[in-house]
Design a protein around this motif. Structure first.
Motif, PDB file in Angstrom:
ATOM      1  N   PHE A   1       0.856  -1.199   0.000  1.00  0.00           N
ATOM      2  CA  PHE A   1       0.000   0.000   0.000  1.00  0.00           C
ATOM      3  C   PHE A   1       0.885   1.240   0.000  1.00  0.00           C
ATOM      4  CE2 PHE A   1      -2.899  -2.773   2.800  1.00  0.00           C
ATOM      5  CZ  PHE A   1      -3.612  -3.245   1.703  1.00  0.00           C
ATOM      6  N   LEU A   2       0.344   2.340  -0.484  1.00  0.00           N
ATOM      7  CA  LEU A   2       1.032   3.616  -0.277  1.00  0.00           C
ATOM      8  C   LEU A   2       0.867   3.998   1.200  1.00  0.00           C
ATOM      9  CD1 LEU A   2      -0.048   5.526  -3.507  1.00  0.00           C
ATOM     10  CD2 LEU A   2       2.273   4.818  -2.917  1.00  0.00           C
ATOM     11  N   PRO A   3       1.889   4.602   1.798  1.00  0.00           N
ATOM     12  CA  PRO A   3       1.784   4.935   3.230  1.00  0.00           C
ATOM     13  C   PRO A   3       0.659   5.934   3.514  1.00  0.00           C
ATOM     14  CG  PRO A   3       4.007   5.311   2.391  1.00  0.00           C
ATOM     15  CD  PRO A   3       3.145   5.039   1.212  1.00  0.00           C
ATOM     16  N   LYS A   4       0.132   5.844   4.713  1.00  0.00           N
ATOM     17  CA  LYS A   4      -0.860   6.780   5.235  1.00  0.00           C
ATOM     18  C   LYS A   4      -2.171   6.748   4.451  1.00  0.00           C
ATOM     19  CE  LYS A   4       0.802  10.788   6.670  1.00  0.00           C
ATOM     20  NZ  LYS A   4       1.569  12.038   6.748  1.00  0.00           N
ATOM     21  N   ARG A   5      -2.434   5.630   3.789  1.00  0.00           N
ATOM     22  CA  ARG A   5      -3.684   5.527   3.038  1.00  0.00           C
ATOM     23  C   ARG A   5      -4.706   4.724   3.841  1.00  0.00           C
ATOM     24  NH1 ARG A   5      -3.156   7.451  -2.352  1.00  0.00           N
ATOM     25  NH2 ARG A   5      -1.267   8.723  -2.266  1.00  0.00           N
TER      26      ARG A   5
END
Lengths: 263, 227
Positions: free
Chosen positions: B20-24
């Protein structure tokens, strides 16, 4: 959190600025209980509370760090001069413990000699409620809770028992003119907890008294104070604080119920 | 390549370009028995086991012991080691309120360094909020709030559709950054689990459905097979 571009040295006791008259390089400034010195590009402020700040105007912390070895000699001289005026402290330890200042350092005593710490209620409520027209409600409420929790956590320091903690919360609310609190308790009828529910009744809440009914509780900051105090005191995160009564809900007082929830 | 938060499910991470992309905020949705809880717990377990990242599992229903007991059946993970060591925090939010949920998340993310969060489940958040408008307002608020914190979040949701053709979507799917749909498809005389990345903002991904199994070591996705 905002970046802070200054260093802080804490003497740990009031220094009595009037005694520092005549310390070479240290001058009075208008409108604040603070004295100032200039060591090259580095500005140094000495507060009544024994706090010493060093910074370079309009400049980043890196430039300050580079300038501090040279300025540190002057700051040491200043600390020694303060000590020579009869303030007992270890200047080597104070200098060695110097560090970049935290933005949440809120020791405001003495910085407003005429107005003191009090602000007008209208101004406070503008600060709290005006952002609701431009920012998400959820986020603003979280901000208020976080601020309250930070304050509450400080109240728990050194408290031996629940009664002492409750008294500290009530005193804090009164001293900060946030409300007049009273503490009671009731059994947790859900049977889920061995602890009683602590009930904080608050009259004259700074955030809610006289506010219109908005079908939601408004005293998120006070809720945070109670939660932060209990989280830190009990060293548990599963503390629930609910504002069950509030002017915003149609009541004429505010009430907070604190319970320990099961994990 | 942009920084990634690996799920630890190797094949899924390959499909996502590393994770995942971070902070998503990711929604994992599926019907009963599709493996949502195991999938989410693997995200936390791998975080603790392989990536030294603290995880928080917020359950709105099931108590910690029961959840861990259920997960321990058939999986060879040592979950209790990470729970006892503090790398995975299990919290049950009973007597649900949005404030209490947000207080809990805020505390663990900001003060305890939690980087991976699972909220189980959105369906219960919805059931516990009588007014649909209030639910939407709070859910949008919660997602916006988590966007600003240094953590990657999975929210689970029950869906009542069994096949792709019968899928219907609600506001939640549009608000979150990513949606992974888990299926338990009736094929001949048995059911087969399958996974679909319905949406993943900022990440190129396949639109196909891939079979997966829950093995002793966790979720295994068969990337080369398409259902």
């Amino acid at each position: 959190m905002m970046d802070v571009h200054c260093y802080q040295y804490l003497i740990g006791k009031d220094v009595g600025l009037e005694k520092l008259d005549g310390v070479p390089g240290l001058t009075k400034v208008d409108g604040a209980k603070v004295m100032q010195a200039q060591f090259g590009s580095v500005t140094v402020l000495v507060f009544e509370t024994g706090e010493v700040r060093a910074f370079i105007r309009s400049s980043g912390i890196e430039k300050l760090k580079n300038a501090l070895p040279a300025a540190g000699v002057k700051i040491m001289g200043l600390l020694q001069a303060i000590k020579a005026k009869g303030v007992e402290f270890d200047e080597n330890a104070v200098l060695a413990a110097g560090k970049p200042m935290a933005f949440d350092y809120l020791a405001v005593k003495g910085v407003r000699p005429e107005l003191e710490e009090v602000v007008n209620l209208d101004a406070l409520r503008e600060l709290v409620y005006a952002p609701y027209s431009i920012m998400p409600e959820f986020q603003l409420e979280r901000n208020a809770v976080q601020g309250g929790e930070n304050e509450g956590r400080k109240l728990a320091q050194g408290k031996q028992d629940k009664e002492e903690l409750n008294s500290a919360i009530v005193k804090y609310l009164r001293d900060e003119k946030l409300g007049i609190g009273k503490v009671g308790s009731k059994a947790d009828e859900s049977g889920q907890s061995q602890y009683e529910i602590q009930v904080f009744t608050v009259h004259e809440s700074a955030f809610a008294a006289g506010m219109p009914v908005v079908n939601k509780a408004l005293c998120n900051f006070i809720r945070g104070v109670v939660r932060g105090a209990y989280v830190a005191f009990m060293e548990l995160e599963n503390i629930e604080v609910k504002e069950s009564h509030c002017w915003g809900l149609g009541d004429t007082y505010c009430e907070f119920e604190m319970r320990v929830t099961p994990m | 390549m942009a920084e990634r938060v690996p799920t630890g499910i190797t094949e899924l991470d390959n499909m996502l370009g590393g994770g995942f992309l971070p902070k998503r905020n990711i929604l994992v949705t599926g019907g009963p028995g599709t493996g949502k809880t195991t999938f989410c717990m693997e995200f936390l377990y791998r975080g603790a086991e392989q990536f030294n990242e603290k995880g928080l599992f917020v359950s709105l229903e099931e108590k910690q012991d029961r959840l861990v007991d259920n997960l321990s059946q058939g999986l060879d993970w040592d979950l209790r080691k990470h729970i006892e060591g503090g790398a995975i925090v299990m919290v049950t939010v009973e007597n649900f309120s949005w404030e209490h949920l947000a207080d809990t998340l805020q505390a663990y993310i900001t003060r305890h360094g939690v980087k991976r969060v699972v909220i189980d489940s959105l369906t219960l958040l919805k059931m516990n909020t009588k007014d649909p408008f209030e639910f939407r307002r709070n859910f949008i608020g919660l997602m916006g709030f988590l966007d600003n914190l240094d953590c990657t979040t999975i929210v689970t949701a029950e869906s009542n559709f069994m096949t792709r053709e019968k899928a219907s979507y609600s506001l939640e799917e549009f608000i979150v950054d990513g949606v992974i749909v888990l299926y338990n498809l009736p094929i001949k005389n048995e059911r087969r689990r399958a996974l679909e990345i319905l949406k993943m903002r900022g990440v190129k991904h396949s639109n196909s459905m891939f079979p997966f199994k829950i093995t002793e070591s966790g979720v295994v996705v068969y990337q080369e097979e398409i259902i």
